[in-house]
Design a protein around this motif. Structure first.
Motif, PDB file in Angstrom:
ATOM      1  N   LYS A 138       7.230  45.911  50.561  1.00  0.00           N
ATOM      2  CA  LYS A 138       6.610  46.853  51.534  1.00  0.00           C
ATOM      3  C   LYS A 138       6.222  46.498  52.933  1.00  0.00           C
ATOM      4  O   LYS A 138       6.284  47.167  53.943  1.00  0.00           O
ATOM      5  CB  LYS A 138       5.391  47.305  50.846  1.00  0.00           C
ATOM      6  N   ASP A 139       5.873  45.037  53.013  1.00  0.00           N
ATOM      7  CA  ASP A 139       5.564  44.556  54.291  1.00  0.00           C
ATOM      8  C   ASP A 139       6.656  44.392  54.973  1.00  0.00           C
ATOM      9  O   ASP A 139       6.729  44.550  56.462  1.00  0.00           O
ATOM     10  CB  ASP A 139       5.169  43.167  54.026  1.00  0.00           C
ATOM     11  N   LEU A 140       8.001  44.002  54.547  1.00  0.00           N
ATOM     12  CA  LEU A 140       9.109  43.776  55.429  1.00  0.00           C
ATOM     13  C   LEU A 140       9.597  45.220  55.950  1.00  0.00           C
ATOM     14  O   LEU A 140      10.464  45.167  56.971  1.00  0.00           O
ATOM     15  CB  LEU A 140      10.181  43.053  54.627  1.00  0.00           C
ATOM     16  N   ALA A 141       9.220  46.282  55.162  1.00  0.00           N
ATOM     17  CA  ALA A 141       9.807  47.415  55.557  1.00  0.00           C
ATOM     18  C   ALA A 141       9.421  47.950  57.136  1.00  0.00           C
ATOM     19  O   ALA A 141       9.875  48.709  57.486  1.00  0.00           O
ATOM     20  CB  ALA A 141       9.383  48.645  54.532  1.00  0.00           C
ATOM     21  N   TYR A 142       8.196  47.180  57.493  1.00  0.00           N
ATOM     22  CA  TYR A 142       7.654  47.503  58.668  1.00  0.00           C
ATOM     23  C   TYR A 142       8.115  46.462  59.886  1.00  0.00           C
ATOM     24  O   TYR A 142       7.552  46.462  60.970  1.00  0.00           O
ATOM     25  CB  TYR A 142       6.123  47.499  58.638  1.00  0.00           C
ATOM     26  N   ALA A 172      13.255  36.729  45.694  1.00  0.00           N
ATOM     27  CA  ALA A 172      12.578  36.653  46.889  1.00  0.00           C
ATOM     28  C   ALA A 172      13.559  36.663  48.049  1.00  0.00           C
ATOM     29  O   ALA A 172      13.056  37.402  48.950  1.00  0.00           O
ATOM     30  CB  ALA A 172      11.684  35.178  46.832  1.00  0.00           C
ATOM     31  N   VAL A 173      14.835  36.058  47.966  1.00  0.00           N
ATOM     32  CA  VAL A 173      15.499  36.025  49.156  1.00  0.00           C
ATOM     33  C   VAL A 173      15.998  37.301  49.322  1.00  0.00           C
ATOM     34  O   VAL A 173      16.275  37.850  50.482  1.00  0.00           O
ATOM     35  CB  VAL A 173      16.877  34.870  48.932  1.00  0.00           C
ATOM     36  N   LYS A 174      16.517  38.098  48.173  1.00  0.00           N
ATOM     37  CA  LYS A 174      16.987  39.341  48.297  1.00  0.00           C
ATOM     38  C   LYS A 174      16.092  40.401  49.072  1.00  0.00           C
ATOM     39  O   LYS A 174      16.473  41.174  49.795  1.00  0.00           O
ATOM     40  CB  LYS A 174      17.152  40.221  47.035  1.00  0.00           C
ATOM     41  N   CYS A 175      15.001  40.200  49.308  1.00  0.00           N
ATOM     42  CA  CYS A 175      13.867  41.008  50.136  1.00  0.00           C
ATOM     43  C   CYS A 175      14.149  40.931  51.457  1.00  0.00           C
ATOM     44  O   CYS A 175      13.754  41.626  52.424  1.00  0.00           O
ATOM     45  CB  CYS A 175      12.492  40.279  49.718  1.00  0.00           C
ATOM     46  N   PHE A 176      14.991  39.725  51.854  1.00  0.00           N
ATOM     47  CA  PHE A 176      15.182  39.694  53.539  1.00  0.00           C
ATOM     48  C   PHE A 176      16.705  39.945  53.653  1.00  0.00           C
ATOM     49  O   PHE A 176      17.225  39.717  54.646  1.00  0.00           O
ATOM     50  CB  PHE A 176      15.063  38.279  53.876  1.00  0.00           C
ATOM     51  N   SER A 177      17.202  40.712  52.791  1.00  0.00           N
ATOM     52  CA  SER A 177      18.544  41.272  53.164  1.00  0.00           C
ATOM     53  C   SER A 177      18.561  42.130  54.583  1.00  0.00           C
ATOM     54  O   SER A 177      17.817  42.908  54.813  1.00  0.00           O
ATOM     55  CB  SER A 177      19.237  42.024  52.052  1.00  0.00           C
ATOM     56  N   GLY A 178      19.532  41.799  55.372  1.00  0.00           N
ATOM     57  CA  GLY A 178      19.580  42.459  56.544  1.00  0.00           C
ATOM     58  C   GLY A 178      18.964  41.673  57.830  1.00  0.00           C
ATOM     59  O   GLY A 178      19.045  42.137  58.988  1.00  0.00           O
ATOM     60  N   PHE A 179      17.964  40.719  57.501  1.00  0.00           N
ATOM     61  CA  PHE A 179      17.434  40.032  58.399  1.00  0.00           C
ATOM     62  C   PHE A 179      17.992  38.869  59.308  1.00  0.00           C
ATOM     63  O   PHE A 179      18.818  38.308  58.266  1.00  0.00           O
ATOM     64  CB  PHE A 179      15.974  39.463  58.053  1.00  0.00           C
ATOM     65  N   ASP A 180      18.130  38.772  60.522  1.00  0.00           N
ATOM     66  CA  ASP A 180      18.839  37.803  61.154  1.00  0.00           C
ATOM     67  C   ASP A 180      18.457  36.531  61.239  1.00  0.00           C
ATOM     68  O   ASP A 180      19.460  35.523  61.274  1.00  0.00           O
ATOM     69  CB  ASP A 180      18.807  38.304  62.489  1.00  0.00           C
ATOM     70  N   ASN A 181      17.150  36.245  60.915  1.00  0.00           N
ATOM     71  CA  ASN A 181      16.522  34.725  61.393  1.00  0.00           C
ATOM     72  C   ASN A 181      15.292  34.692  60.175  1.00  0.00           C
ATOM     73  O   ASN A 181      14.256  35.301  60.537  1.00  0.00           O
ATOM     74  CB  ASN A 181      16.158  34.765  62.558  1.00  0.00           C
ATOM     75  N   VAL A 182      15.667  34.118  58.858  1.00  0.00           N
ATOM     76  CA  VAL A 182      14.404  33.979  58.274  1.00  0.00           C
ATOM     77  C   VAL A 182      14.277  32.319  57.912  1.00  0.00           C
ATOM     78  O   VAL A 182      15.276  31.723  57.530  1.00  0.00           O
ATOM     79  CB  VAL A 182      14.753  34.529  56.876  1.00  0.00           C
ATOM     80  N   HIS A 183      12.986  31.854  58.242  1.00  0.00           N
ATOM     81  CA  HIS A 183      12.893  30.271  57.932  1.00  0.00           C
ATOM     82  C   HIS A 183      11.616  30.130  56.981  1.00  0.00           C
ATOM     83  O   HIS A 183      10.476  30.279  57.219  1.00  0.00           O
ATOM     84  CB  HIS A 183      12.626  29.926  59.557  1.00  0.00           C
ATOM     85  N   PHE A 184      12.003  29.453  56.082  1.00  0.00           N
ATOM     86  CA  PHE A 184      11.042  28.992  54.933  1.00  0.00           C
ATOM     87  C   PHE A 184      10.338  27.522  55.374  1.00  0.00           C
ATOM     88  O   PHE A 184      11.083  26.718  55.898  1.00  0.00           O
ATOM     89  CB  PHE A 184      11.515  29.022  53.641  1.00  0.00           C
ATOM     90  N   VAL A 185       9.183  27.306  55.073  1.00  0.00           N
ATOM     91  CA  VAL A 185       8.430  26.063  55.333  1.00  0.00           C
ATOM     92  C   VAL A 185       7.714  25.862  54.116  1.00  0.00           C
ATOM     93  O   VAL A 185       6.941  26.574  53.690  1.00  0.00           O
ATOM     94  CB  VAL A 185       7.738  26.054  56.708  1.00  0.00           C
TER      95      VAL A 185
END
Length: 208
Positions: A138-142, A172-185
């Motif tokens: 839901k958060d990423l939808a915005y 968890a990773v599937k939630c970021f499908s379509g995003f260009d730049n995702v960085h985990f720390v």
């Protein structure tokens, strides 16, 4: 020894405070968990409220700090995942949340899932609850897919070899499908390594 810890931490915070004072741009900080140690709370009467007081003494209001919960920040003498994080939520804030700074979307997740029982068993696994994953979607939808996203977790998403360390890491990773730049720390391991998945179908990079 708690007093050696204070000396070491005081040297570190002094250096950070000097850097903050000399900066001509706003400075923010993020932790990666284990700000305190649940057994230490009891044996030395130093809990998360004492940690917050230590941080306030070191930085006052000059350095906003965003906290990530670690396994030692869970009150492991209690039962269940919710109850063990009550103290953290009361003192430091939510155990998962998001915010925006400087054109970057930051997400803080709790990937320590406690399975303690009232009988005193201390047990946890590295995974993200289904409630969090639902909230994350839901958060990423915005969030625009071109917006850089930084995600902090305590336990690493990946092992050093590149396979998943978090049990439901792929969910968890599937939630970021379509995003260009995702960085985990991440933290937890007490070692340093990077995992590069930027060329995969879902672009993810992790610094542990």
């Amino acid at each position: 020894d708690r007093f050696d810890d204070f000396k070491q931490f005081g040297k570190f915070t002094s250096e950070v405070a000097d850097m903050v004072d000399s900066s001509d741009v706003p400075v923010y900080a993020m932790t990666l968990g284990d700000m305190s140690w649940d057994i230490f709370w009891v044996s030395h009467s130093y809990n998360l409220r004492n940690y917050l007081s230590t941080m306030d003494t070191a930085f006052g209001t000059s350095l906003p700090v965003f906290h990530t919960i670690g396994n030692h920040d869970h009150e492991m003498g209690l039962d269940g995942d919710f109850n063990t994080s009550v103290a953290f939520r009361k003192v430091l804030g939510p155990n998962y949340y998001s915010f925006n700074v400087g054109g970057v979307h930051y997400i803080v997740l709790d990937d320590i899932n406690c399975h303690n029982t009232s009988g005193g068993e201390r047990s946890f696994t590295d995974d993200i609850t289904s409630e969090q994953l639902s909230w994350l979607r839901k958060d990423l939808a915005y969030v625009n897919h071109s917006t850089p996203v930084v995600v902090t977790v305590h336990a690493p998403l990946y092992y050093n070899g590149g396979s998943f360390s978090v049990n439901n890491g792929w969910d968890a990773v599937k939630c970021f499908s379509g995003f260009d730049n995702v960085h985990f720390v991440s933290g937890h391991t007490h070692i340093l390594y990077n995992v590069d998945r930027l060329s995969s179908s879902i672009h993810v990079y992790e610094n542990n």
